[in-house]
Scaffold this motif. Sequence first.
Motif, PDB file in Angstrom:
ATOM      1  N   TYR A 142       1.005  -7.696 -13.268  1.00 11.01           N
ATOM      2  CA  TYR A 142       0.236  -7.909 -12.035  1.00 11.01           C
ATOM      3  C   TYR A 142      -1.191  -7.507 -12.337  1.00 11.01           C
ATOM      4  CZ  TYR A 142      -0.069  -7.650  -6.795  1.00 11.01           C
ATOM      5  OH  TYR A 142      -0.346  -7.818  -5.455  1.00 11.01           O
ATOM      6  N   GLU A 171      -2.688  -2.712  -8.168  1.00  7.54           N
ATOM      7  CA  GLU A 171      -3.510  -3.113  -7.023  1.00  7.54           C
ATOM      8  C   GLU A 171      -4.925  -2.629  -7.348  1.00  7.54           C
ATOM      9  OE1 GLU A 171       0.129  -2.522  -3.745  1.00  7.54           O
ATOM     10  OE2 GLU A 171      -1.504  -1.091  -3.822  1.00  7.54           O
ATOM     11  N   PRO A 187      -6.013  -9.239  -0.022  1.00 10.61           N
ATOM     12  CA  PRO A 187      -6.129  -7.808  -0.269  1.00 10.61           C
ATOM     13  C   PRO A 187      -6.269  -6.954   0.994  1.00 10.61           C
ATOM     14  CG  PRO A 187      -8.263  -8.808  -0.516  1.00 10.61           C
ATOM     15  CD  PRO A 187      -7.303  -9.928  -0.189  1.00 10.61           C
ATOM     16  N   VAL A 188      -6.309  -5.650   0.756  1.00 11.82           N
ATOM     17  CA  VAL A 188      -6.698  -4.680   1.772  1.00 11.82           C
ATOM     18  C   VAL A 188      -8.150  -4.302   1.489  1.00 11.82           C
ATOM     19  CG1 VAL A 188      -6.274  -2.373   2.693  1.00 11.82           C
ATOM     20  CG2 VAL A 188      -4.340  -3.789   1.941  1.00 11.82           C
ATOM     21  N   ILE A 205      -6.826  -5.455  -4.444  1.00  9.71           N
ATOM     22  CA  ILE A 205      -6.428  -6.852  -4.598  1.00  9.71           C
ATOM     23  C   ILE A 205      -4.962  -7.093  -4.955  1.00  9.71           C
ATOM     24  CG2 ILE A 205      -8.770  -7.513  -5.212  1.00  9.71           C
ATOM     25  CD1 ILE A 205      -7.846  -7.799  -8.128  1.00  9.71           C
ATOM     26  N   PHE A 258      -3.512   2.232   8.742  1.00  9.93           N
ATOM     27  CA  PHE A 258      -4.668   1.515   8.182  1.00  9.93           C
ATOM     28  C   PHE A 258      -5.988   2.265   8.386  1.00  9.93           C
ATOM     29  CE2 PHE A 258      -4.109  -2.896   6.303  1.00  9.93           C
ATOM     30  CZ  PHE A 258      -2.813  -2.661   5.894  1.00  9.93           C
ATOM     31  N   GLY A 264       0.754   0.743   2.937  1.00  4.79           N
ATOM     32  CA  GLY A 264       1.687   0.564   1.821  1.00  4.79           C
ATOM     33  C   GLY A 264       2.533  -0.677   1.996  1.00  4.79           C
ATOM     34  N   TYR A 265       3.017  -1.152   0.861  1.00  2.00           N
ATOM     35  CA  TYR A 265       3.713  -2.442   0.817  1.00  2.00           C
ATOM     36  C   TYR A 265       5.211  -2.267   1.122  1.00  2.00           C
ATOM     37  CZ  TYR A 265       4.211  -7.272  -0.898  1.00  2.00           C
ATOM     38  OH  TYR A 265       4.438  -8.621  -1.025  1.00  2.00           O
ATOM     39  N   LYS A 290       7.911  -1.446   4.918  1.00  4.69           N
ATOM     40  CA  LYS A 290       7.975  -1.215   6.369  1.00  4.69           C
ATOM     41  C   LYS A 290       8.591   0.143   6.669  1.00  4.69           C
ATOM     42  CE  LYS A 290       6.521  -5.204   8.217  1.00  4.69           C
ATOM     43  NZ  LYS A 290       5.389  -5.278   9.146  1.00  4.69           N
ATOM     44  N   GLU A 336      -1.013   5.634   0.948  1.00  3.28           N
ATOM     45  CA  GLU A 336      -1.486   5.230  -0.368  1.00  3.28           C
ATOM     46  C   GLU A 336      -2.624   6.162  -0.773  1.00  3.28           C
ATOM     47  OE1 GLU A 336      -0.662   0.564  -0.935  1.00  3.28           O
ATOM     48  OE2 GLU A 336      -2.042   0.989   0.691  1.00  3.28           O
ATOM     49  N   TYR A 372      -5.571   6.690  -3.290  1.00  4.09           N
ATOM     50  CA  TYR A 372      -6.421   5.952  -4.230  1.00  4.09           C
ATOM     51  C   TYR A 372      -6.966   6.962  -5.232  1.00  4.09           C
ATOM     52  CZ  TYR A 372      -6.333   1.958  -0.984  1.00  4.09           C
ATOM     53  OH  TYR A 372      -5.946   0.902  -0.182  1.00  4.09           O
ATOM     54  N   LEU A 419       6.610  -9.211   4.160  1.00  2.00           N
ATOM     55  CA  LEU A 419       5.384  -8.913   3.414  1.00  2.00           C
ATOM     56  C   LEU A 419       5.212  -9.982   2.341  1.00  2.00           C
ATOM     57  CD1 LEU A 419       5.812  -5.042   3.139  1.00  2.00           C
ATOM     58  CD2 LEU A 419       4.208  -6.287   4.594  1.00  2.00           C
TER      59      LEU A 419
HETATM   60  N1  THG Z   1      -1.818  -1.899  -0.496  1.00  2.00           N
HETATM   61  C1  THG Z   1      -2.995  -1.896  -1.160  1.00  2.00           C
HETATM   62  N2  THG Z   1      -3.378  -2.918  -1.901  1.00  2.00           N
HETATM   63  C2  THG Z   1      -2.578  -4.013  -2.021  1.00  2.00           C
HETATM   64  C3  THG Z   1      -1.356  -4.072  -1.338  1.00  2.00           C
HETATM   65  C4  THG Z   1      -0.969  -2.969  -0.560  1.00  2.00           C
HETATM   66  N3  THG Z   1      -2.980  -5.023  -2.785  1.00  2.00           N
HETATM   67  C5  THG Z   1      -2.027  -6.053  -3.141  1.00  2.00           C
HETATM   68  C6  THG Z   1      -1.134  -6.432  -1.985  1.00  2.00           C
HETATM   69  N4  THG Z   1      -0.554  -5.200  -1.424  1.00  2.00           N
HETATM   70  C7  THG Z   1      -1.919  -7.166  -0.946  1.00  2.00           C
HETATM   71  N5  THG Z   1      -1.062  -7.748   0.078  1.00  2.00           N
HETATM   72  C8  THG Z   1      -0.712  -7.075   1.231  1.00  2.00           C
HETATM   73  C9  THG Z   1       0.251  -7.646   2.047  1.00  2.00           C
HETATM   74  C10 THG Z   1       0.629  -7.002   3.216  1.00  2.00           C
HETATM   75  C11 THG Z   1       0.042  -5.800   3.560  1.00  2.00           C
HETATM   76  C12 THG Z   1      -0.903  -5.245   2.750  1.00  2.00           C
HETATM   77  C13 THG Z   1      -1.289  -5.895   1.585  1.00  2.00           C
HETATM   78  C14 THG Z   1       0.415  -5.084   4.807  1.00  2.00           C
HETATM   79  N6  THG Z   1       0.760  -5.796   5.871  1.00  2.00           N
HETATM   80  C15 THG Z   1       1.220  -5.170   7.087  1.00  2.00           C
HETATM   81  C16 THG Z   1       2.251  -6.092   7.727  1.00  2.00           C
HETATM   82  O1  THG Z   1       2.205  -7.278   7.478  1.00  2.00           O
HETATM   83  O2  THG Z   1       3.086  -5.563   8.443  1.00  2.00           O
HETATM   84  C17 THG Z   1       0.136  -4.799   8.079  1.00  2.00           C
HETATM   85  C18 THG Z   1      -1.005  -5.707   8.179  1.00  2.00           C
HETATM   86  C19 THG Z   1      -1.925  -5.309   9.347  1.00  2.00           C
HETATM   87  O3  THG Z   1      -1.439  -5.211  10.471  1.00  2.00           O
HETATM   88  O4  THG Z   1      -3.143  -5.141   9.146  1.00  2.00           O
HETATM   89  O5  THG Z   1       0.383  -3.876   4.863  1.00  2.00           O
HETATM   90  O6  THG Z   1       0.114  -2.916   0.057  1.00  2.00           O
HETATM   91  N7  THG Z   1      -3.779  -0.832  -1.056  1.00  2.00           N
END
Ligand code: THG
Length: 367
Positions: free
Chosen positions: A30, A61, A107-108, A121, A176, A194-195, A197, A202, A204, A242
């Motif tokens: 990745y 990431e 990304p976030v 990313i 967030f 975090g990736y 539920k 996280e 950094y 996700l």
């Molecule tokens: N955390 C961080 N960087 C990342 C990711 C991460 N980079 C790669 C990848 N994951 C990017 N993709 C995502 C996909 C979903 C979410 C975060 C990054 C996520 N989604 C929540 C949801 O869908 O329930 C909330 C979204 C919101 O409400 O804003 O968290 O995980 N640092």
Amino acid sequence: MALIAPSRRLRRTPFSDGVEAAGVKGYTVYNRMLLPTVFESVEADYHHLKRHVQVWDVSCERQVELRGPDAARLMQMLTPRDLRGMTAGQCFYVPIVDETGGMLNDPVAVKLSEDRWWISIADSDLLLWVKGIANGWRLDVLVDEPDVSPLAIQGPKADELMARLFGEDIRSLRFFRFGIYQFEGRDLVIARSGYSKQGGYEIYLEGSDMGMPLWNRLFELGADLEVRAGCPNLIERIEGGLLSYGNDMTDDNTPHECGLGKFCNTHTAIGCIGRDALLRVAKEGPVQQIRPIAIKGDAVGPCDRLWPVFANGRKVGHVSSAAWSPDFNTNVAIGMVRMTHWDAGTALEVETPDGMRAATVQEKFWI
Ligand code: THG
């Protein structure tokens, strides 16, 4: 699959020694970096994640750092999400699109200050796109990849573990949002994100040298919480809807097709590249969209190519991610389905490598 050949191009992380000592059994690549995929087994890791707490090496990431007077302007050029209301201390999930409205990354964005941002990313070479735009527009901003490596603490006991290391205050961190916390005299950006539920944080980590000290401290403090090394879990992330860039969407998809229209404010995101294209597609509405799909029968194998989806013998979409879910007793999947067949309850057929399977469009994701 055969073993992956270690080399300098396949980057290790500040936590790789800990990941190996914990008995990692599988990796993926990745952003040209190692990302663990399994420790005990994907199912055992899944059950543990939902009950306890895990430490995930998600260094892959990578961060694209924007620094300088034009940082905020550049950030808004990259995304159709309106960033005007975003304050320092917030994280935003942001679709990034090209000039045709095609997804380049999801990304976030982390707003450290008005003139300093991190873009955390997904798996695509976003750094090159961002550098190209910054230089092409002669923007007054530095764009690079800093020595920052996210470490995710996920699961129902994440709050307890983090409170032990960083103090009780961290429990009140909102979703967030991030704060600055100290470890061994060093400042760490820590967000509630975090990736998964299952909840969590996280970290950094800035400075690779602190990787193993931080890793080891978390395992010392979490021994009685049954803390384990973990990783983004395929089953849990499909249950939670996700998305995975490169798997569930590519630059052929608009954010609207990906169900990310709620993160687009294309009318007010002035300066966003691809804005005109997105305004057109948003007006028409997408003709296909991501859907949760339950695939009947016993456990399907890994989805390493698109599985065609049919209705009445006609192709109406594809499945891009799938796994057996022990908790829901069905195969859970993410697919892209044409408008004519995307309503909840629609009966479909999925062509998996081991034959046709009956499937149903679900009302929503499982968790
Ligand atoms: N955390 C961080 N960087 C990342 C990711 C991460 N980079 C790669 C990848 N994951 C990017 N993709 C995502 C996909 C979903 C979410 C975060 C990054 C996520 N989604 C929540 C949801 O869908 O329930 C909330 C979204 C919101 O409400 O804003 O968290 O995980 N640092």
